[in-house]
Design an enzyme around this catalytic site. Structure first.
Site, PDB file in Angstrom:
ATOM      1  N   ARG A  16       6.060  63.436  17.559  1.00 35.53           N
ATOM      2  CA  ARG A  16       6.082  62.441  18.619  1.00 35.53           C
ATOM      3  C   ARG A  16       7.468  62.234  19.237  1.00 35.53           C
ATOM      4  NH1 ARG A  16       2.236  57.295  17.673  1.00 35.53           N
ATOM      5  NH2 ARG A  16       2.437  57.359  19.930  1.00 35.53           N
TER       6      ARG A  16
ATOM      7  N   HIS B  60      -4.080  64.917  22.491  1.00 32.90           N
ATOM      8  CA  HIS B  60      -3.167  63.843  22.073  1.00 32.90           C
ATOM      9  C   HIS B  60      -3.948  62.591  21.707  1.00 32.90           C
ATOM     10  CE1 HIS B  60       1.031  62.610  21.823  1.00 32.90           C
ATOM     11  NE2 HIS B  60       0.733  61.467  22.414  1.00 32.90           N
TER      12      HIS B  60
ATOM     13  N   TYR C 207      -4.816  54.853  40.613  1.00 31.03           N
ATOM     14  CA  TYR C 207      -4.352  54.894  41.993  1.00 31.03           C
ATOM     15  C   TYR C 207      -3.437  56.086  42.278  1.00 31.03           C
ATOM     16  CZ  TYR C 207      -5.958  50.049  41.903  1.00 31.03           C
ATOM     17  OH  TYR C 207      -6.717  48.918  41.767  1.00 31.03           O
TER      18      TYR C 207
END
Length: 917
Positions: A111, A157, A201
Site C-alpha cells: 500500500r 484493489h 461527475y
C-alpha cells in the site's frame, strides 16, 4: 487455550484471530493479556472448560441484572492463567508480534511504498492497468471516473473507493505531478486544497506519456503477472516503465515504521542522466561521477514553478537519501493603481512552493498583519484566475519592500522546505531500502535492461513459431499435388492431419502446428504469387531472428537500444525546467560555476533594472534603426521608462550602486535579474534593500579594485570627497554608508578617477571650477568630505565630471529653460579647490529664473535625450548644438512651455561595434 476453544467448536485459526483482535480491545495482564471475555459472554480460564461470566446468563447472553466483573478481577485471572499456562497454549505475545509483522509487511509492500522500478504504488499501478484494460487510451473519448474506480475495486484493489479515487485524482493534477499520467476532464481540485468533484461527475483517460512509457509493452511478457486477491484475474507485479517514474513525479507514503517523500524532477534531465550512465556502461565509455550526475540533475523540478535556494540541500538528498530543499515563491515588485492618479508599491506573488495551500497562506498573512507581527502591508487580495496565480500584497508608502519581503519569507510558507526521504521497494519489489540518486537510476536502468531482454525473448519466440509455420507452408507449396492427394484421400480432417505428420513419408513430414496451418489453406493461396510472399516473409523473419538473438546475447546492443529509446522519448516528452535554482545567500557561491559572459545592464529613471546578454544585440551597420533595449509602451510612464544608465560589463564584475542618501550597494552583475529586450525589468527595491523615498543616482561597473583608482563623490550642497576604490571591495547588497550628509543634502554624483585626472564641478547659477584630483586628500568611507567650490546663497551643484585631459573634450551645458551649448574643456583652467570658479554660461537677459540643468562631458557623435518636468522628450544629436565660448548664452535646444522646465538630460547609449542598444 486453543484446545479449550476447539472444545467449543472453534477452529485454531479463528482462535488465533480472536486472541489478536481481543487483545487490541484492551485485555490486561502481564506480557499481554492471557485472559479475555469473548463476544459470546464466555470467560476463558486455565482451570478447565469455559465458564459463564458473571455478566451473562445461563444461555450465554448478556444479563443486565448480573453482578459486574471489574477490570482488576480480569487482570488477576489473566495473571493466574499466565502462571499456570500449559505447554500447548498459544503464546499471545508471540502471536501478536507475528500478526503485527504480517500487517506491517502488508502495508509496506502492498500500500504505502512505491516500487523503485516503475515508481508506482499498487493502487496507482492498478488504476493505470485497469484503464488500459478498459481501452481508455489518449485518443479515445473520456469515460466516467466511477467506471474506473469500480473496475479497480472489483478486480484488483479490495479497499475503499475513496482511497482509489483520491489516488486517481492526484495522477491527474498538474500541480501535484510534473507530467500527469491521467488526463482529467472536470473538477479535479485546485492549489487552494479544494476537493475534486464526485467521481460520478468527473471523467478521465490515459495521457500519451502513461500509455507510451508505462503500458506500451505490457502484453509482451515483459513483466510478471500475479493472481489478484481472489484468484479470478491476473495483474502485473510491476509496469514496464521506459522512464524513471519514481523520480519524475515523485511520491509520498507513510508505512509502519518508515516513510518516503520523493520530490519530482525534470524529465529531460532524468533522460540525459540515463543516457550518460547507459553510455558509460558500454566498453570505452566515460565514467559518470557524482558531480557530473548532479550537474545534469542540479535539483528537483517542482510543478508549481517555485524557486530553489542553493544546491547544498539537493546534493545532500542525492548523496545520502535524506535532506531538505529550500523552496521560495516567485515574487516581484509592481506599482499598482490605488486611485485615479495615485500608485503604490505591491509585492506580486506569481508562483508558490510545492504543496503550499494558497488559501491558507493568505489567511496566515492576514492573521500576522492583524496581530501586528507583520508590518508595512496595507492590503492583501487574491487576483488568481485560470491563467495563473497572482497574489497582490500592497505596501504602505513608507514601507521598505525588501524588508517586508524578507519578513514574509521568514514568517510564512512563501519560503518553506521540502523534507526529502528517498525510500522505496528494491529487490523485485520486496525490500524497503533507502537509496541515493545514482542507486535509483541504476535500479531503473537494470530493470529497463531486463524488460528489453524479456520483450526480445517474447518476440523471438513468436518469430520462431511463425518461421516454423512458414517453413511448413513453403514445403506444402513445393509438394502441392501430393498434399492435395493426401487430403482428398483422407476420410476426415484428423486422418488428413495424421497423414501429413506421417514420419514414414520420405518427402516431407510436418509438425502438428504446420499440419494445422496447411489444412487451413484455401486453394487460392496455392498460387506462385503466394509462394513469393512466403519467401519474402521468411527472409524478413530470418533477419528479425538474427537481430533478436543478438539483443539477447549482446549487452551492448541492448544498451544501444536504450540510448536510442531515451533520445526519442526526450525529443517527444521533455519540457523546459520549471523551477529555477537561485544561489544561497548564506553559502559562499563558487563564482567559477558562473560563466563570465558579456552583458548589458540597463537602469531606468523609474527605478527598474535588468540584465541582457550581449549576444541579444548583434552587430549592425551604420544608419540602421537598431533594436529596442527597454519597454516604453505606456505613454504616461514614458519618462520612468527612459534609460538613466546603460553599460556593458562582464557577469563577474561588481556593480556599485549609490543612492542619494549616501548608501552604496554592491552585487555581482550576474545577480541582477535577467530580462528580455522589451521587458521593463525588476524594480530596484526587489534587488536591493532601498527605501521607498530613496533613489539610485549612480551606477558603476568595476572589474578590478585597483589601488590606484578612487571614487569621487559630490553632493548638491557642494561637498566632495575621494575614497580609494579598494575600500568598496567587500561591499555587499546589504549596503554601507559611504558619505555623511547634512539634512536636506543629496549625494547625486559618483565617478571613478585617478590622480592624473581633473575634476570639473559646476553650479546651477552658471559657475564652474576645475581642480586636480590629486589635490583631494583620500578620506575614510564615512567621512563628509570637503567643500568643492564657493557658492552663492541658494546656489547648488548642478553636475560633476572627471576630465582625462584630452584636447578634443567638450562640455555640454543645458539650462532649465531650454538653452544649451558646447564648450571646450580646455577653456576651464585648473585652479585650487574651493574657489568660486569661472563663468560656464551666461543666461539670457530677462530670464532670471534660468538655471543650469546639466553640465556633461560629451563626444561629437553622441545623442542626448532632453526630458521636461511635464514629460516632454526631445532627442538630438550633440553635433547639432554649436560649440561656443564660456561666456556665450548658447542656442535654443528645446522649446519649453510655460510652467515647464528641463529636468533631465541623459546621453543615449552609443551604438558600439558589438552592440546596438
Amino acid at each position: 487455550l486453543t484446545r479449550t476453544m476447539m472444545n467449543q467448536r472453534l477452529r485454531p485459526s479463528l482462535a488465533k484471530s480472536l486472541l489478536v483482535g481481543l487483545c487490541c480491545l484492551g485485555i490486561h495482564g502481564q506480557h499481554g493479556a492471557s485472559s479475555f471475555i469473548s463476544p459470546w459472554g464466555y470467560q476463558s480460564s486455565h482451570h478447565g472448560p469455559l465458564q459463564m461470566s458473571q455478566a451473562t446468563d445461563e444461555a450465554g447472553s448478556y444479563d443486565p441484572q448480573a453482578s459486574f466483573v471489574s477490570e482488576a478481577d480480569i487482570a488477576s485471572q489473566a495473571n493466574d492463567f499466565v502462571a499456570n499456562a500449559a505447554t500447548d497454549v498459544i503464546d499471545l505475545p508471540d502471536e501478536i508480534s507475528n500478526s503485527f509483522m504480517q500487517y506491517a509487511l502488508s502495508i509496506i509492500l502492498g500500500r504505502a511504498l512505491p516500487d523503485a522500478r516503475d515508481g508506482m504504488k499498487p493502487v496507482h499501478r492498478r488504476i493505470l492497468y485497469a484503464m488500459h484494460g478498459l481501452g481508455m487510451g489518449p485518443n479515445t473519448s473520456f469515460r466516467k471516473c466511477a467506471r474506473v474506480v469500480g473496475e479497480v475495486l472489483g478486480k484488483y484493489h479490495p479497499h475503499g473507493d475513496t482511497a482509489v479515487y483520491d489516488a486517481l485524482v492526484r495522477l491527474a493534477q498538474d500541480f501535484s505531478t510534473n507530467i500527469p499520467l491521467i488526463d482529467g476532464h472536470g473538477n479535479f481540485g485546485s492549489i487552494d486544497a479544494d476537493p475534486a468533484a464526485a467521481m460520478r461527475y468527473t471523467e478521465c483517460r490515459l495521457t500519451k506519456l502513461s500509455a507510451e512509457t508505462l503500458l506500451d509493452d505490457i502484453n509482451l511478457d515483459t513483466v510478471e503477472f500475479l493472481p489478484n486477491f481472489d484468484g479470478s484475474e491476473y495483474e502485473p507485479s510491476v509496469l514496464p516503465a521506459k522512464v524513471p517514474m519514481l523520480l519524475l513525479n515523485g511520491g509520498a507514503g507513510i508505512a509502519v515504521g518508515m516513510a518516503t517523500n520523493v520530490p519530482p524532477h525534470n524529465l529531460g534531465e532524468l533522460l540525459d542522466a540515463c543516457l550518460a550512465i547507459t553510455k558509460s556502461n558500454n566498453e570505452g565509455g566515460e565514467e559518470v561521477t557524482d558531480n557530473m550526475l548532479m550537474n545534469i540533475i542540479p535539483g528537483p523540478d517542482f510543478p508549481t514553478n517555485a524557486c530553489i535556494i542553493g544546491k547544498s540541500g539537493s546534493r545532500k538528498l542525492y548523496t545520502t537519501g535524506n535532506g531538505g530543499v529550500t523552496m521560495r515563491a516567485v515574487m516581484h515588485l509592481e506599482q499598482v493603481a490605488t486611485g485615479k492618479k495615485s500608485k503604490r508599491n505591491a509585492i506580486i506573488v506569481t508562483e508558490l512552493p510545492y504543496q503550499v495551500n494558497k488559501a491558507a497562506l493568505l489567511e496566515r498573512i492576514a492573521s500576522l498583519v492583524n496581530e501586528k507581527k507583520l508590518e508595512g502591508i496595507a492590503d492583501l487580495r487574491d487576483e488568481s484566475d485560470r491563467d495563473g496565480i497572482r497574489m497582490v500584497i500592497e505596501l504602505k508608502r513608507d514601507a521598505v519592500a525588501a524588508v517586508v519581503e524578507n519578513n514574509l519569507l521568514k514568517k510564512t510558507s512563501l519560503q518553506t522546505s521540502f523534507s526529502g526521504n528517498f525510500l522505496a521497494l528494491f529487490g523485485d519489489g520486496t525490500v524497503p531500502q533507502r537509496f541515493t540518486l545514482r542507486e535509483a537510476l541504476d535500479c531503473f536502468l537494470d530493470f529497463r535492461f531486463k524488460t528489453i531482454r524479456n520483450k526480445c525473448a517474447f518476440q523471438l519466440d513468436k518469430a520462431d513459431n511463425r518461421a516454423h509455420i512458414v517453413d511448413g507452408l513453403m514445403m506444402a507449396l513445393d509438394y502441392t499435388d501430393e498434399v492435395i492427394e493426401i487430403v482428398r484421400g483422407a476420410p476426415d480432417q484428423a486422418a488428413a492431419r495424421a497423414a501429413l505428420m506421417d514420419e514414414k513419408n520420405e518427402r516431407f513430414c510436418l509438425s502438428s502446428a504446420q499440419a494445422d496451418a496447411v489444412l487451413k489453406l484455401q486453394l487460392g493461396q496455392l498460387t506462385r504469387l503466394n509462394g513469393n510472399k512466403l519467401t519474402d516473409e521468411r527472409n524478413t523473419l530470418t533477419e528479425n531472428q538474427t537481430n533478436l538473438r543478438n539483443l539477447i546475447t549482446n549487452d551492448g546492443a541492448v544498451r544501444d537500444v536504450m540510448v536510442e529509446e531515451f533520445g526519442a522519448l526526450k525529443n517527444k516528452f521533455a519540457q523546459p525546467r520549471k523551477t529555477k535554482i537561485l544561489p544561497d545567500e548564506d553559502e559562499k557561491l563558487d563564482i567559477d560555476l558562473v560563466q563570465n559572459e558579456r552583458s548589458v545592464i540597463v537602469v531606468t529613471r523609474g527605478g527598474y533594472i535588468k540584465r541582457m546578454p550581449l549576444k541579444t544585440f548583434e552587430s549592425q551597420n551604420r544608419g540602421t534603426r537598431g533594436k529596442k533595449g527597454t519597454s516604453n509602451t505606456d505613454i504616461s510612464d514614458s519618462g520612468d521608462n527612459e534609460i538613466a544608465h546603460c553599460f556593458t560589463c562582464n557577469d563577474h564584475d561588481t556593480v556599485l550602486m549609490v543612492s542619494q542618501s549616501g548608501i552604496a550597494y554592491g552585487l555581482r552583475a550576474y545577480q541582477i535579474p535577467e530580462a528580455g529586450r522589451t521587458a521593463k525589468g525588476a524594480p530596484i527595491p526587489s534587488v536591493l534593500p532601498v527605501k521607498a523615498n530613496d533613489v539610485i543616482t549612480s551606477v558603476l561597473p568595476v572589474s578590478r579594485f585597483s589601488k590606484d583608482e578612487y571614487i569621487v563623490l559630490a553632493t548638491e550642497f557642494g561637498w566632495i570627497k575621494k575614497t580609494p576604490l579598494a575600500a568598496f571591495e567587500k561591499l555587499t547588497s546589504r549596503g554601507l554608508i559611504i558619505a555623511s550628509l547634512v539634512e536636506g543634502d543629496r549625494l547625486n554624483w559618483c565617478e571613478k578617477c585617478t590622480d592624473a585626472d581633473d575634476i570639473l564641478v559646476g553650479s546651477s547659477r552658471g559657475q564652474a571650477t576645475r581642480f586636480a584630483a590629486s589635490s583631494l586628500r583620500p578620506t575614510a568611507r564615512t567621512s563628509r568630505g570637503v567643500k568643492s567650490m564657493k557658492m552663492k546663497t541658494h546656489d547648488k551643484i548642478a553636475d560633476m565630471n572627471v576630465l582625462t585631459g584630452k584636447d578634443d573634450e567638450c562640455l555640454l551645458v543645458v539650462t532649465t529653460e531650454g538653452y544649451g551649448k558646447r564648450v571646450k574643456t580646455s577653456e576651464f583652467r585648473t585652479t585650487a579647490r574651493g574657489g568660486s570658479g569661472v563663468i560656464a554660461i551666461k543666461f539670457k537677459a530677462g530670464r532670471l529664473d534660468d538655471r543650469i540643468s546639466t553640465m556633461r562631458v560629451v563626444d561629437e557623435e553622441d545623442e542626448i535625450m532632453l526630458i521636461t518636468s511635464q514629460g516632454v522628450m526631445v532627442r538630438q544629436r550633440v553635433k547639432d548644438i554649436s560649440c561656443q565660448g564660456r561666456s556665450a548664452t548658447g542656442v535654443l535646444v528645446q522649446k519649453v512651455g510655460k510652467g515647464d522646465r528641463i529636468s533631465t538630460v541623459s546621453i543615449v547609449p552609443k551604438e558600439h561595434d558589438d552592440v546596438t542598444a
